[in-house]
Design an enzyme around this catalytic site. Structure first.
Site, short mmCIF file in Angstrom:
data_model
loop_
_atom_site.label_atom_id
_atom_site.label_comp_id
_atom_site.label_asym_id
_atom_site.label_seq_id
_atom_site.Cartn_x
_atom_site.Cartn_y
_atom_site.Cartn_z
N TYR A 133 0.88 -1.17 0.00
CA TYR A 133 0.00 0.00 0.00
C TYR A 133 0.92 1.22 0.00
CZ TYR A 133 -4.20 2.58 1.65
OH TYR A 133 -5.26 3.43 1.79
N ARG A 167 -6.18 10.09 -10.86
CA ARG A 167 -5.48 10.76 -9.76
C ARG A 167 -5.01 9.71 -8.78
NH1 ARG A 167 -7.45 11.21 -4.48
NH2 ARG A 167 -5.79 9.74 -4.44
N LYS A 169 -5.80 -1.89 -2.42
CA LYS A 169 -6.97 -1.66 -1.55
C LYS A 169 -7.66 -2.99 -1.25
CE LYS A 169 -7.14 2.97 -1.25
NZ LYS A 169 -7.31 3.77 -0.04
N GLU A 188 -12.33 4.88 -6.41
CA GLU A 188 -11.01 5.17 -5.84
C GLU A 188 -10.14 5.94 -6.83
OE1 GLU A 188 -10.24 3.77 -2.54
OE2 GLU A 188 -8.74 5.35 -2.73
N ASP A 189 -9.60 7.02 -6.36
CA ASP A 189 -8.58 7.76 -7.11
C ASP A 189 -9.04 8.21 -8.50
OD1 ASP A 189 -7.24 7.32 -4.80
OD2 ASP A 189 -5.40 6.56 -5.72
N ASP A 236 -14.13 6.45 -1.70
CA ASP A 236 -13.20 6.31 -0.57
C ASP A 236 -12.43 7.60 -0.31
OD1 ASP A 236 -11.75 4.92 1.39
OD2 ASP A 236 -10.14 4.49 -0.04
N ASP A 237 -12.01 8.28 -1.37
CA ASP A 237 -11.19 9.48 -1.20
C ASP A 237 -11.98 10.62 -0.58
OD1 ASP A 237 -8.72 8.47 -2.47
OD2 ASP A 237 -10.10 8.21 -4.14
N ASN A 248 -0.38 11.39 -0.02
CA ASN A 248 0.42 10.20 -0.31
C ASN A 248 1.02 10.31 -1.70
OD1 ASN A 248 -0.43 8.82 2.11
ND2 ASN A 248 -2.42 8.55 1.15
N ASN A 292 -5.01 7.39 7.60
CA ASN A 292 -5.25 6.88 6.25
C ASN A 292 -6.61 6.19 6.23
OD1 ASN A 292 -5.11 4.91 3.94
ND2 ASN A 292 -3.17 5.97 3.68
#
Ligand SMILES: NC(=O)C1=CN([C@@H]2O[C@H](COP(=O)(O)OP(=O)(O)OC[C@H]3O[C@@H](n4cnc5c(N)ncnc54)[C@H](O)[C@@H]3O)[C@@H](O)[C@H]2O)C=CC1
Ligand SMILES: CC(=O)C(=O)O
Ligand SMILES: [Mg+2]
Length: 538
Positions: free
Chosen positions: A93, A146, A164, A235-236, A258-259, A397, A441
């Site tokens: 991770y 991203r 994840k 995610e992202d 999640d972000d 991160n 996190n």
């Protein structure tokens, strides 16, 4: 199901035990001659894994090794990850997964997860039939735009859903067969990647506008049809798409971002826990956010109901949260204020970051910029002028993109900061005193949310679940951890924490009529959730 035999059994990562197959099993499954003489149990195998792992000279080599292990022997991989979570999590991770994503097309060994591209338009449902599992409960999907603070990494971003998912299994005990990492590869605007002959993604500029949205629509419908019990974790994605997709699907389906939401809950938990160190009431806090993207906006949006629950009016709640962007404090005079942060705008004169700190005197500073060094010495010194224990949470991160390091935070605050960061930092010793930075996190949140949603089969994933998760996580910080200045619990307890969060998610689902949980299950919730958690063993 037909029992696998011989090489086919050894090549199946879910069923392979390698040298742990007993003499009887070796005879029974046609494995004699295919394995060395020695029979070693999972504990000895784990020792071998750790010795191999520790002999590698770089983190990326460790990542490659661990990924290979996952592909050879799933149970051994997960047993080792669970038993050595503090050592191994940073390798599968953040921060190492960031480096792995940057290099993914170069270090590629074997396909993992599921890939969809615009060429699958009109056939997504049929494509999903190719996935070998039928009872998928958790889908983690990215479009790679991203990736952490590293920007558009196209299909290389697949490292993130894979990482994840590893943590869903390790931290919440969701069975590997019930998890599915997906790359929705809609192209990349990263020209360097497109021109790389080794790049494995769809080598075109990103799909945008209606072409993009209609493809995601088809994807979501296909997942819901093929895996009707699955929750979808976005995610992202880029900030704009992240919010657009959340608004588009979260009201009618089992999904979350999640972000935005996981990060909001973990940050709120840290703020709650910090009150126990600073002895300030949560209701009195002023929070300043650097960055106006998914993570920072998500945090602000969850702070409002949290403040209201603490007795503040809506207007008071909004007044406690301020945003700083690249131009400084977001004020009413700002041109082009993003709609979602309009309610947080301050009626104050324009001010740069340091001046804004002097004016507002926040208790808590949160960075979600993806920009290394965005918390400068001047910034940390300024907040430390007004606060005995400034709470500094550098969410970005991987480590190379953190707003400031743990050492900088402690040094510049003369040892007074309460510091947490998205990627882990080792303890810091300054002037003979050792400080223990915590890791803030969303890994503390999303596995428990997913587990709770899975167990309850909640129709929707709602804000109250994230508020409850934040409270639960904050309560998990022990007195000893508070005494040593940590605002998050030790990661070694993450499975227990996820279990507790999952129980709360089930309760919230029940209270909101989102679930038809059987009475038996609901009446014995703690035990029922625990029983459903996957424990890797032979
Ligand atoms: N610790 C955790 O659990 C999480 C950490 N993150 C991290 O947070 C970072 C941001 O993520 P997102 O919000 O999703 O990205 P985003 O791209 O949506 O937002 C970043 C924001 O930061 C702003 N920004 C960049 N440099 C700045 C600077 N020097 N000063 C002021 N503003 C600046 C950008 O304009 C943008 O508004 C990433 O590095 C990501 O890894 C994200 C989610 C969870
Ligand atoms: C932790 C996480 O989700 C991120 O950095 O994007
Ligand atoms: Mg993320």
């Amino acid at each position: 199901m037909k029992a696998l035999r011989g090489k086919t059994l050894l090549n199946n990562p879910a069923q392979n035990k390698s040298t742990a197959f007993t003499r009887e099993e070796r005879a029974h499954y046609g494995l004699q001659g295919l394995l060395p003489y020695g029979v070693t149990d999972i504990h000895i195998q784990q020792q071998r894994v750790l010795a191999n792992l520790r002999s590698k000279s770089s983190d990326i080599e460790k990542y490659i090794y661990l990924n290979g292990l996952l592909e050879r022997n799933q149970r051994l991989f997960y047993r080792t990850l669970i038993n050595h979570i503090a050592e191994i999590m940073p390798l599968v991770y953040t921060p190492t997964v960031g480096e792995a994503c940057v290099k993914l097309s170069h270090i590629f060994r074997k396909p993992q997860g599921f890939y969809l591209t615009p060429e699958d338009r009109g056939h997504m449902l049929a494509r999903l039939e190719n996935w070998p599992e039928t009872d998928v409960r958790i889908v983690v999907v990215t479009d790679g735009e991203r990736i952490l603070g590293l920007g558009d990494l196209g299909a290389n971003g697949m490292g993130i859903p894979i990482g994840k998912i590893s943590l869903y299994v390790a931290c919440a005990g969701i069975a590997p067969s019930q998890c599915m990492p997906i790359m929705l590869d809609v192209g990349t605007n990263n020209q360097q990647l497109r021109e790389d002959p080794l790049y494995l993604g769809y080598p075109h500029p990103r799909l945008t506008g209606e072409d993009y949205l209609s493809l995601v629509d088809e994807f979501v419908e296909a997942v819901q049809q093929r895996f009707p019990s699955a929750a979808i974790q976005f995610e992202d994605f880029s900030s704009q798409n992240a919010f657009t997709l959340l608004d588009r699907y979260a009201g009618s389906g089992r999904c979350f971002n999640d972000d935005i939401q996981g990060t909001a809950a973990v940050t709120l938990a840290g703020i709650y826990a910090s009150s126990r160190i600073t002895q300030k009431s949560f209701a009195d806090l002023k929070i300043m956010l650097l960055g106006t993207g998914s993570a920072a906006t998500g945090v602000a949006e969850l702070l409002v109901p949290a403040f209201k629950a603490a007795g503040l009016s809506e207007a008071e709640a909004y007044s406690r949260v301020s945003f700083i962007d690249r131009r400084g404090l977001v004020t009413a005079t700002h041109a082009l204020i993003k709609p979602r942060i309009r309610s947080f705008v301050k009626n104050l004169p324009a001010a740069d970051f340091v001046t804004a700190i002097a004016t507002i005197q926040p208790d808590v500073l949160i960075g979600a910029t993806g920009t290394a060094g965005a918390f400068t010495e001047a910034v940390v010194r300024e907040i430390s002028r007004y606060q005995q224990h400034p709470v500094i949470i550098a969410l970005s991160n991987p480590t190379s993109h953190t707003e400031c390091t743990a050492e900088q935070a402690y040094q510049w605050s003369e040892g007074r900061a309460i510091f947490a960061s998205g990627s882990p930092f080792a303890p810091v010793t300054l002037h003979g005193r050792t400080y223990h930075p915590a890791q803030g996190n969303n890994v503390y949140i999303y596995p428990g949310i997913g587990l709770g949603v899975m167990v309850s089969r909640a129709r929707l994933v709602i804000e109250d679940m994230f508020l409850a998760a934040a409270k639960e996580l904050a309560n998990c910080v022990s007195v000893e951890e508070i005494e040593r200045g940590s605002i998050y619990p030790d990661i070694v307890r993450v499975r227990d924490i996820s279990h507790k969060i999952a129980v709360r998610v089930c309760q919230v689902a029940q209270q909101n009529n989102l679930t038809k949980m059987e009475t038996d299950l609901f009446n014995n919730l703690e035990a029922s959730v625990r029983e459903l958690m996957y424990e890797p063993s032979y």
